[in-house]
Design an enzyme around this catalytic site. Structure first.
Site, PDB file in Angstrom:
ATOM      1  N   SER A 132       0.829  -1.208   0.000  1.00 42.55           N
ATOM      2  CA  SER A 132       0.000   0.000   0.000  1.00 42.55           C
ATOM      3  C   SER A 132       0.857   1.249   0.000  1.00 42.55           C
ATOM      4  CB  SER A 132      -0.903  -0.002   1.242  1.00 42.55           C
ATOM      5  OG  SER A 132      -1.514   1.250   1.435  1.00 42.55           O
ATOM      6  N   TYR A 159      -2.725  -0.070   9.964  1.00 42.84           N
ATOM      7  CA  TYR A 159      -2.818  -0.660   8.629  1.00 42.84           C
ATOM      8  C   TYR A 159      -1.502  -0.496   7.879  1.00 42.84           C
ATOM      9  CZ  TYR A 159      -4.020  -1.076   3.683  1.00 42.84           C
ATOM     10  OH  TYR A 159      -4.035  -1.426   2.357  1.00 42.84           O
TER      11      TYR A 159
END
Length: 337
Positions: A132, A159
């Site tokens: 990501s 995350y």
């Protein structure tokens, strides 16, 4: 570029996973899709995505959890899998504050299970996995694109920390066991069949209902919005470029064109033909000001070059979304029908 062996795609009911599976099937590949249909967002949407795949004789769905010990290994061994596209993960920056152990389970334990399956199989030709843009941490507006050789030592959300941890685990497995690995840092993927928790999707719902939208960061944020078809081009292009044994590549996949949040909202308003009622809010914990992909590395490797502008992509999303409403709605869209 078909191969006799099936490709294992984890997260096949997800936004990117189902689109990648569809592309692979279209070019004649066999795909084993693995997903456990978590209820992070409406499961009906995930099932509808999978329904688009199950009519293809080359597709087989396995309902299961990637973090279950031995499941991935069994699938790899029993089916002679030599290529894996690992896209299953717990997504969402803000949700990681509410439910951190979901990220430990899916992102850390799940990623380790995939690495272990590849290690013990001994015949994996390429493992491509999702990372990501959040690993880059907080950056101000402006400046140059984020480059893969930057240190990435300051994640601002759990995350992001789990995704960076997956990259580090992958590096160790490449070094220890000679695995050929490619980690893909995705930048704000959007488009038809997307995730309802994403801003553009939620904004569309509320604008159509005449409800106010909450604009975080007082609107002073920017994202490198990347259309789903361009993302799939990048994923499949990288999959076809097998690294050497022990090589672990990290590659950005983005549009290389950050767009301000207010500009995105204006684009959505034009496509919907309705104005948004905006409530300006401060930045939320875990959010970052801007994302901006430097795509020179993936371009050099595969020729990757995004083709769909934000205006075109939002128009396509709106056409799909309104079509779903006309057909009676599905899951989170039913409230608008």
């Amino acid at each position: 570029m078909s191969d006799d062996s099936p490709i294992l795609v984890t997260g096949a009911a997800g936004f990117i996973g189902h689109a990648v599976s569809e592309r692979l099937l279209a070019r004649g590949e066999r795909v084993i899709g693995l997903d456990n249909f978590t209820d992070y967002y409406d499961v009906a949407l995930k099932k509808a995505r999978v329904a688009r795949l199950t009519g293809n004789v080359g597709f087989r769905l396995i309902d299961g959890d990637i973090a279950s010990p031995g499941l991935v290994s069994e699938l790899v061994e029993a089916n002679g899998v030599r290529r894996i596209v690992h896209l299953a993960a717990q997504a969402g920056v803000r949700y990681s504050i509410e439910n951190p152990f979901a990220y430990e389970h899916s992102n850390l334990k799940g990623h380790l299970a995939v690495l272990e399956a590849a290690r013990h199989a001994g015949h994996i030709e390429h493992l491509v996995y999702a990372s990501s843009s959040s690993v880059y941490g907080e950056r101000p507006l402006g400046g140059t694109g984020f480059r893969e050789d930057e240190p990435c030592t300051d994640p601002v959300s759990l995350y992001a920390a789990t995704k960076r941890s997956c990259e580090l685990m992958s590096q160790s497995y490449a070094t220890l066991y000679g695995l050929p690995l490619s980690g893909l840092r995705f930048f704000t993927v959007y488009g038809p069949w997307g995730r309802p928790d994403m801003a553009y999707y939620g904004f569309a719902q509320k604008i159509l209902l005449g409800q106010p939208i909450e604009v975080y960061g007082e609107g002073r944020m920017a994202r490198d919005f990347t259309y789903i078809d361009d993302i799939v081009d990048g994923v499949v292009g990288v999959l076809d470029k097998k690294p050497a044994a022990s090589e672990h590549r990290l590659l950005n996949i983005g549009d290389c064109n950050p767009v301000g949040l207010m500009d995105m909202i204006a684009t959505l308003e034009r496509a919907l033909g309705r104005p948004a009622i905006k409530l300006m809010r401060p930045m939320q914990p875990g959010d970052v000001t801007a994302t901006y992909a430097d795509i020179s590395a993936i371009n050099a490797l595969t020729g990757y070059s995004p083709k769909v502008s934000l205006a075109q992509g939002i128009e396509r999303f709106v056409d799909w979304y309104l079509g779903e409403i006309e057909n009676g709605g599905r899951g989170p869209m039913a409230a608008v029908a």
